[in-house]
Scaffold this motif. Sequence first.
Motif, PDB file in Angstrom:
ATOM      1  N   LYS A  23      -9.990   5.299   4.088  1.00  0.00           N
ATOM      2  CA  LYS A  23      -9.926   6.206   5.246  1.00  0.00           C
ATOM      3  C   LYS A  23     -11.292   6.337   5.904  1.00  0.00           C
ATOM      4  N   THR A  24     -12.346   5.900   5.214  1.00  0.00           N
ATOM      5  CA  THR A  24     -13.698   6.010   5.777  1.00  0.00           C
ATOM      6  C   THR A  24     -14.106   4.680   6.416  1.00  0.00           C
TER       7      THR A  24
ATOM      8  N   SER B 199       0.842  -1.206   0.000  1.00  0.00           N
ATOM      9  CA  SER B 199       0.000   0.000   0.000  1.00  0.00           C
ATOM     10  C   SER B 199       0.878   1.257   0.000  1.00  0.00           C
TER      11      SER B 199
ATOM     12  N   GLY C  91      -4.546   3.068   8.395  1.00  0.00           N
ATOM     13  CA  GLY C  91      -5.714   2.328   7.933  1.00  0.00           C
ATOM     14  C   GLY C  91      -5.707   0.916   8.479  1.00  0.00           C
TER      15      GLY C  91
ATOM     16  N   SER D  37      -1.805   1.288  -4.150  1.00  0.00           N
ATOM     17  CA  SER D  37      -2.642   2.478  -4.373  1.00  0.00           C
ATOM     18  C   SER D  37      -2.588   3.353  -3.127  1.00  0.00           C
ATOM     19  N   ARG D  38      -2.974   4.598  -3.316  1.00  0.00           N
ATOM     20  CA  ARG D  38      -3.232   5.475  -2.170  1.00  0.00           C
ATOM     21  C   ARG D  38      -4.753   5.604  -2.168  1.00  0.00           C
ATOM     22  N   CYS D  39      -5.409   4.950  -1.209  1.00  0.00           N
ATOM     23  CA  CYS D  39      -6.864   4.755  -1.303  1.00  0.00           C
ATOM     24  C   CYS D  39      -7.621   5.648  -0.318  1.00  0.00           C
ATOM     25  N   GLU D  40      -8.335   6.614  -0.863  1.00  0.00           N
ATOM     26  CA  GLU D  40      -9.108   7.541  -0.016  1.00  0.00           C
ATOM     27  C   GLU D  40     -10.266   6.824   0.685  1.00  0.00           C
ATOM     28  N   GLU D  41     -10.904   5.878  -0.037  1.00  0.00           N
ATOM     29  CA  GLU D  41     -12.101   5.220   0.508  1.00  0.00           C
ATOM     30  C   GLU D  41     -11.786   4.443   1.785  1.00  0.00           C
TER      31      GLU D  41
ATOM     32  N   GLY E 236       0.890   6.169   6.325  1.00  0.00           N
ATOM     33  CA  GLY E 236      -0.524   6.299   5.972  1.00  0.00           C
ATOM     34  C   GLY E 236      -1.200   4.928   5.906  1.00  0.00           C
ATOM     35  N   SER E 237      -0.486   3.960   5.358  1.00  0.00           N
ATOM     36  CA  SER E 237      -1.030   2.600   5.243  1.00  0.00           C
ATOM     37  C   SER E 237      -1.199   1.975   6.620  1.00  0.00           C
TER      38      SER E 237
END
Length: 326
Positions: free
Chosen positions: A81-82, A13, A112, A75-79, A108-109
């Motif tokens: 984060k929710t 990630s 999550g 990937s850098r996945c915005e989804e 960041g990974s």
Amino acid sequence: MRLTMQRIGVLTSGGDAPGMNACIRAVYRAGTRYGLEVYGIKNGYAGLIAGDMKKLERLDIANIIHLGGTVLGTSRCEEFKTLEGREKAEIKLRERGIQGLVIIGGDGSFRGGNLLSLETGIPIITIPGTIDNDIPGTDFSIGFDTAVNIALEAIDRIRDTAISHGRLFFVEVMGHSSGFLALESGIAGGAEHLILQNSKEEIDILCERLKDMFARGKRHAIVVVAERDRPGCSFDISKTVSERLSMDSWVCVLGHTQRGGSPTARDRILAAKLGVSAVIGLIEGRSGVMVGELMREVVYQPISDVIGGRQDLDPRMTKLSKIISN
Ligand code: F6P
């Protein structure tokens, strides 16, 4: 070893880093050695949410140890984060019967992954894989050594032109908010000066040093610049310095060249150690931890202690750089 797990997943990630493939291979080899099925999850958290995963077979990880990038994709996945995104991921993991997850990536990974582990109770172990080396709790992250060596090769090449033409070069290296790549490639490359913070004071000091150097008869200089939070910042620095010293200067932004390519032996060995240790950690019942290496010892630390923390530059190394670039 007592096995309560039968199936684990592995994903990469964030920014790819050389050595990620060697680490995926190590996870697979250790997993199958201990009787586990290992699933490869494609394209990081985006693939996890989409359920894009498959059981890895021996041929999937054959001949990848020397390859840069990541065969799993990232990937850098915005989804993710929710909460909704992580709930979708949990459903996919449960559907596939995946009982433990290894996540290779950066800060960041890890955030999550930690949330997913806390919210679902699914055991998760993270492995530091980033060229930035900005993760506390490990001396080095996978990919850093390779990136330093790529930057070094570029600096050596630029030096040929700098010397031949008598030019002032600014070589900007990646590293995001940390200055490790600049510090280590600058020391190894014999840079005349390093800009690690890009403050007004640093530029003042640089101008004084360059004036001195050129007054002493030196014809060239290489200044290694840490991109910090402003990729391309060396163009402004070059302009300012050129105006103040009334001389031309050249900029070379190394950019993504530093992320690609075959991993060094150091990175492959670190990847092997951490990949195998992550699997053993899961089998031993660990969760919510990062596996790193400190002073040659493999260590497991809570992800919550690691995320958001800063891996500061070693002041002994910054002092060293000042002494030897003089
Ligand atoms: O975190 C790795 C890194 O290469 C940083 O050094 C750099 O600032 C950033 O990723 C670039 O990200 P992207 O490839 O998404 O542009």
